[in-house]
Design a protein around this motif. Structure first.
Motif, PDB file in Angstrom:
ATOM      1  N   GLN A   1       0.834  -1.205   0.000  1.00 26.36           N
ATOM      2  CA  GLN A   1       0.000   0.000   0.000  1.00 26.36           C
ATOM      3  C   GLN A   1       0.872   1.260   0.000  1.00 26.36           C
ATOM      4  O   GLN A   1       0.584   2.235  -0.698  1.00 26.36           O
ATOM      5  N   LYS A   2       1.943   1.230   0.758  1.00 25.39           N
ATOM      6  CA  LYS A   2       2.858   2.377   0.814  1.00 25.39           C
ATOM      7  C   LYS A   2       3.627   2.527  -0.495  1.00 25.39           C
ATOM      8  O   LYS A   2       3.802   3.641  -1.003  1.00 25.39           O
ATOM      9  N   LEU A   3       4.110   1.415  -1.051  1.00 25.09           N
ATOM     10  CA  LEU A   3       4.894   1.483  -2.282  1.00 25.09           C
ATOM     11  C   LEU A   3       4.060   1.959  -3.462  1.00 25.09           C
ATOM     12  O   LEU A   3       4.566   2.655  -4.349  1.00 25.09           O
ATOM     13  N   GLN A   4       2.786   1.605  -3.491  1.00 25.70           N
ATOM     14  CA  GLN A   4       1.942   1.978  -4.624  1.00 25.70           C
ATOM     15  C   GLN A   4       1.557   3.449  -4.615  1.00 25.70           C
ATOM     16  O   GLN A   4       0.987   3.947  -5.596  1.00 25.70           O
ATOM     17  N   LEU A   5       1.886   4.150  -3.540  1.00 26.27           N
ATOM     18  CA  LEU A   5       1.669   5.600  -3.491  1.00 26.27           C
ATOM     19  C   LEU A   5       2.827   6.367  -4.125  1.00 26.27           C
ATOM     20  O   LEU A   5       2.720   7.567  -4.363  1.00 26.27           O
ATOM     21  N   LYS A   6       3.945   5.674  -4.403  1.00 25.18           N
ATOM     22  CA  LYS A   6       5.097   6.339  -5.015  1.00 25.18           C
ATOM     23  C   LYS A   6       4.796   6.700  -6.467  1.00 25.18           C
ATOM     24  O   LYS A   6       3.992   6.043  -7.137  1.00 25.18           O
ATOM     25  N   ALA A   7       5.505   7.709  -6.963  1.00 21.09           N
ATOM     26  CA  ALA A   7       5.295   8.152  -8.344  1.00 21.09           C
ATOM     27  C   ALA A   7       5.757   7.102  -9.348  1.00 21.09           C
ATOM     28  O   ALA A   7       5.167   6.935 -10.414  1.00 21.09           O
ATOM     29  N   LYS A   8       6.840   6.412  -9.017  1.00 17.62           N
ATOM     30  CA  LYS A   8       7.345   5.383  -9.932  1.00 17.62           C
ATOM     31  C   LYS A   8       8.170   4.369  -9.142  1.00 17.62           C
ATOM     32  O   LYS A   8       8.530   4.593  -7.986  1.00 17.62           O
ATOM     33  N   LYS A   9       8.485   3.260  -9.796  1.00 16.40           N
ATOM     34  CA  LYS A   9       9.281   2.226  -9.159  1.00 16.40           C
ATOM     35  C   LYS A   9      10.720   2.695  -9.003  1.00 16.40           C
ATOM     36  O   LYS A   9      11.230   3.442  -9.824  1.00 16.40           O
ATOM     37  N   GLY A  10      11.370   2.216  -7.947  1.00 20.63           N
ATOM     38  CA  GLY A  10      12.756   2.617  -7.706  1.00 20.63           C
ATOM     39  C   GLY A  10      13.394   1.764  -6.634  1.00 20.63           C
ATOM     40  O   GLY A  10      13.102   0.571  -6.507  1.00 20.63           O
ATOM     41  N   ASN A  11      14.253   2.369  -5.831  1.00 25.02           N
ATOM     42  CA  ASN A  11      14.960   1.657  -4.768  1.00 25.02           C
ATOM     43  C   ASN A  11      14.074   1.508  -3.534  1.00 25.02           C
ATOM     44  O   ASN A  11      13.440   2.476  -3.095  1.00 25.02           O
ATOM     45  N   VAL A  12      14.066   0.309  -2.972  1.00 21.22           N
ATOM     46  CA  VAL A  12      13.379   0.045  -1.709  1.00 21.22           C
ATOM     47  C   VAL A  12      14.401  -0.541  -0.749  1.00 21.22           C
ATOM     48  O   VAL A  12      15.002  -1.581  -1.037  1.00 21.22           O
ATOM     49  N   ILE A  13      14.617   0.150   0.366  1.00 21.87           N
ATOM     50  CA  ILE A  13      15.612  -0.294   1.342  1.00 21.87           C
ATOM     51  C   ILE A  13      14.875  -0.891   2.540  1.00 21.87           C
ATOM     52  O   ILE A  13      14.040  -0.213   3.163  1.00 21.87           O
ATOM     53  N   VAL A  14      15.176  -2.141   2.857  1.00 18.03           N
ATOM     54  CA  VAL A  14      14.482  -2.848   3.937  1.00 18.03           C
ATOM     55  C   VAL A  14      15.425  -2.969   5.121  1.00 18.03           C
ATOM     56  O   VAL A  14      16.440  -3.672   5.059  1.00 18.03           O
ATOM     57  N   ALA A  15      15.088  -2.276   6.220  1.00 23.14           N
ATOM     58  CA  ALA A  15      15.943  -2.283   7.417  1.00 23.14           C
ATOM     59  C   ALA A  15      15.086  -2.404   8.676  1.00 23.14           C
ATOM     60  O   ALA A  15      15.364  -1.786   9.693  1.00 23.14           O
ATOM     61  N   GLU A  16      14.033  -3.200   8.585  1.00 22.33           N
ATOM     62  CA  GLU A  16      13.165  -3.426   9.742  1.00 22.33           C
ATOM     63  C   GLU A  16      13.842  -4.364  10.740  1.00 22.33           C
ATOM     64  O   GLU A  16      14.571  -5.274  10.355  1.00 22.33           O
TER      65      GLU A  16
ATOM     66  N   GLY B   1      19.516   7.125  -2.786  1.00 21.51           N
ATOM     67  CA  GLY B   1      18.142   7.480  -2.466  1.00 21.51           C
ATOM     68  C   GLY B   1      17.220   6.296  -2.648  1.00 21.51           C
ATOM     69  O   GLY B   1      17.550   5.313  -3.299  1.00 21.51           O
ATOM     70  N   GLY B   2      16.012   6.388  -2.053  1.00 18.13           N
ATOM     71  CA  GLY B   2      15.040   5.319  -2.189  1.00 18.13           C
ATOM     72  C   GLY B   2      13.959   5.449  -1.140  1.00 18.13           C
ATOM     73  O   GLY B   2      13.857   6.463  -0.440  1.00 18.13           O
ATOM     74  N   TYR B   3      13.146   4.415  -1.034  1.00 16.98           N
ATOM     75  CA  TYR B   3      12.085   4.374  -0.027  1.00 16.98           C
ATOM     76  C   TYR B   3      12.539   3.421   1.072  1.00 16.98           C
ATOM     77  O   TYR B   3      12.784   2.236   0.823  1.00 16.98           O
TER      78      TYR B   3
ATOM     79  N   TYR C   1      14.102   8.804   1.158  1.00 17.49           N
ATOM     80  CA  TYR C   1      15.286   9.573   1.547  1.00 17.49           C
ATOM     81  C   TYR C   1      16.159   9.785   0.319  1.00 17.49           C
ATOM     82  O   TYR C   1      16.125   9.010  -0.636  1.00 17.49           O
ATOM     83  N   GLY C   2      16.956  10.852   0.347  1.00 14.40           N
ATOM     84  CA  GLY C   2      17.943  11.093  -0.704  1.00 14.40           C
ATOM     85  C   GLY C   2      17.324  11.379  -2.062  1.00 14.40           C
ATOM     86  O   GLY C   2      16.140  11.690  -2.194  1.00 14.40           O
ATOM     87  N   ILE C   3      18.138  11.266  -3.083  1.00  9.69           N
ATOM     88  CA  ILE C   3      17.738  11.539  -4.461  1.00  9.69           C
ATOM     89  C   ILE C   3      17.941  10.279  -5.284  1.00  9.69           C
ATOM     90  O   ILE C   3      19.057   9.778  -5.403  1.00  9.69           O
TER      91      ILE C   3
END
Length: 642
Positions: free
Chosen positions: A27-42, A83-85, A95-97
């Motif tokens: 749900q959170k990712l689909q709010l982004k403008a386009k696909k890109g970097n996803v950083i998982v640090a949970e 940069g990424g989500y 964060y970042g560009i």
């Protein structure tokens, strides 16, 4: 993309448990403008895997990270992944560009210590992970794989337990690694469970009968990550534990070979045979002869950001052989990587971090065989014995290195032993450690105060000498001072500072300055970064010269090159808009490397219209047959912040 495309068993127990976590992350990712970097640090394993599979299903470029990395490690990661989500324990946010054209969509980047030190990201795709998981599934008989996971999910050994569960329709029980210290608190699991351990974990569990009994419940215990002490293996055989000694790496998405537990119990040696589509090549000239080990099959696609051809062969930098029973025997490393407690440690990275403390004159880091850790990181250090205190050094290194990389034993010596060729005598070094072992304790020495005093002294000296100057010309690695003294004489209105770490060179440089009567040239014995940190706030860099830096020609040593993303970012912090960076080298590979680093920097651009400002043959230039130059210019802040 959906679960069926990934060949996930949607009826599996663990996949069903993950659904609400995947839905929340999607749900959170689909709010982004386009696909890109996803950083998982949970930190929470279910949220970690929910974000991971959401990223995979959504076709993103997924990066795994450790929420508890040190500050320096996170800074290094962010310099690589600009940069990424970010999904983290603090929440989720961009964060970042991000880069405009993302070539890594559909890939999973897994961190490893590797041979370059710091954070290195190994590129895989789902096909790789699935291929590895199916090979393990076949080895275990083809059914659902239920796992007890005591390993971190950002590490390939933990991640692949989750991948095997969703591919096979199995389940996972996540167990805190700290529970190993309290075996009575470890949960009893149902039938048909397997687990993966590193030798350190198994050794601690076998220290008492409760831990031994807990291990007996597993149908298979995959044991890998580091060389296991033979005494520990005999103890496991005596307890009739169903051990499968395995061999692999982040580059092979965990295990590439495994030994049948029955073979282990009968006294078998080695790491078994290849799993699934993996193949093992021993580069030898005769059967039963040792050679370098290479692995074929579903291996990595490159190291981020470089995507390489699919038909790769992984050069492990290990040496081994295949015995008469067909089992692969690992004989040791072919480079300077230390396998300790299931983690890879680059000895050069650790040595660099120790040298950076400034109080150390010389250092040599290596691994010695250890019953608990497989290999233990140890260090010889040359310094004033009053500050050679293991507790103090360990405390200071915690800001620079992950805990497992910090030496567990230290020995102070008058000099590092060298052989006739001028190289470190490793045999003598190990002998010194074995004969002079010390624990991490000792009298309290405040090394931090010594470093702070050095910084304060340098800062005060620069403030007095620069006397409010708004701009300087800096040469990093000024050597004998040939270039900077000539340049300073030709440009009397510029104040020029040269830095080098070798006192003998600097004495020659300062003699040249004095002979020419130059008051606008200063030579300082320090590292470039230390000087930058000590610069007065009002002083910026106008020009920066890097002439004939050490090319570090071997690929595994490229991390030692001066021109790196972090270096370019650091000097940009102290530079004004339009500052020029002049690089000259006689090494073609370094020339191309410098151009690539500048091209990928958000702070600098190559200035192909600029000309070299001043010619003066240097000591190293005289030794070179040819040279090539790169000129870069600091980008305007308005462009960087877009």
């Amino acid at each position: 993309m959906d679960a069926s495309t990934l060949e996930i068993d949607e009826k599996g127990a663990f996949w069903k448990k993950l659904q609400p976590y995947i839905a929340e992350a999607l749900q959170k990712l689909q709010l982004k403008a386009k696909k890109g970097n996803v950083i998982v640090a949970e930190n929470d394993p279910m949220r970690f895997l929910g974000a991971l599979f959401a990223g995979i299903l959504n076709g993103e470029a997924v990066f795994l990270a450790n929420a508890d990395w040190s500050y320096d490690t996170w800074e290094h990661f962010k310099r690589i992944v600009k940069g990424g989500y970010l999904f983290s324990k603090a929440g989720s946010e961009p964060y970042g560009i991000e880069i405009q054209e993302n070539r890594h969509l559909g890939h999973i980047m897994i961190p490893t210590g590797g041979s370059t030190g710091g954070v290195k990201l190994v590129i895989h795709d789902w096909e790789n992970l699935k291929g590895s998981a199916k090979g393990t599934q076949t080895f275990l008989g083809g059914g659902a794989i239920n796992s007890a996971c005591l390993l971190p999910l950002y590490h390939v050994s933990g991640l692949m337990q989750a991948v095997r569960a969703v591919i096979s329709g199995g389940d996972i029980a996540f167990i805190d690694n700290k529970s190993i210290k309290h075996p009575n608190d470890l949960p009893r699991l149902g039938e048909g469970y397997v687990t993966s351990l590193v030798p350190t974990q198994m050794g601690r569990l076998l220290q008492n009968k409760t831990g031994e009994q807990w291990l007996k419940q597993f149908d298979c215990i995959f044991l890998g990550g580091a060389k296991t002490d033979e005494t520990l293996l005999e103890q496991a055989r005596a307890a009739q534990l169903k051990i499968s000694i395995c061999y692999g790496a982040t580059e092979t998405a965990s295990m590439a070979t495994a030994m049948n537990p029955e073979t282990f119990l009968k006294g078998g040696n080695g790491v078994g045979e290849p799993l699934g589509d993996f193949g093992i090549r021993i580069l030898n000239t005769k059967p039963l002869e040792a050679g370098k080990i290479k692995i074929t099959g579903p291996v990595y696609k490159g190291y981020y950001p470089s995507l390489e051809p699919r038909n790769k062969i992984f050069d492990t930098h290990d040496r081994g052989m295949i015995n008469e029973e067909g089992s692969i025997i690992i004989l040791g490393r072919d480079d300077n990587i230390i396998n300790t407690g299931g983690e890879k440690v680059d000895a050069e990275e650790v040595a660099d971090a120790i040298r950076a403390l400034n109080a150390i004159k010389d250092v040599f880091v290596f691994g010695i065989q250890d019953q608990e850790w497989g290999e233990k990181v140890v260090s010889l250090v040359v310094c004033d014995e009053r500050i050679c205190n293991s507790d103090t050094l360990t405390t200071l290194l915690k800001e620079k290195l992950e805990r497992y990389k910090i030496p567990k034993e230290w020995v102070c010596v008058e000099r590092i032993p060298l052989n006739d060729a001028g190289k470190v005598d490793r045999v003598m070094a190990r002998r010194i450690v074995l004969e002079n072992r010390t624990e991490q304790s000792g009298s309290l020495i405040n090394l931090e105060n010594a470093i702070a005093a050095r910084h304060s002294q340098l800062k005060a000296m620069l403030k007095a000498l620069l006397n409010g100057k708004s701009e300087i010309t800096l040469e990093i690695g000024c050597g004998h001072g040939d270039y900077l003294t000539a340049y300073g004489q030709a440009n009397p209105k510029e104040f020029c500072v040269g830095v080098d770490i070798l006192a003998k060179r600097l004495r020659k440089a300062d003699n040249k300055r004095q002979k020419r009567g130059l008051n606008n040239v200063l030579f300082v014995k320090t590292e470039g970064n230390e000087l930058l940190e000590a610069l007065p706030e009002e002083t910026k860099l106008g020009k920066i010269f890097v002439l004939f830096p050490d090319p570090w020609p071997k690929r595994r040593h490229e991390k030692n090159r001066l021109i790196q993303a972090n270096f370019l970012e650091s000097i940009a912090t102290y530079s004004a808009e339009g500052t020029q960076l002049f690089i000259r080298t006689d090494h073609d590979g370094y020339y191309e490397w410098a151009k690539e680093q500048i091209a990928s920097s958000q702070h600098w651009r190559e200035d192909t219209d600029a000309t070299w400002p001043f010619e003066q043959e240097t000591f190293f230039q005289k030794l070179a047959d040819k040279h090539r130059s790169v000129i870069a210019r600091r980008r305007p802040a308005s462009i960087i912040n877009k």
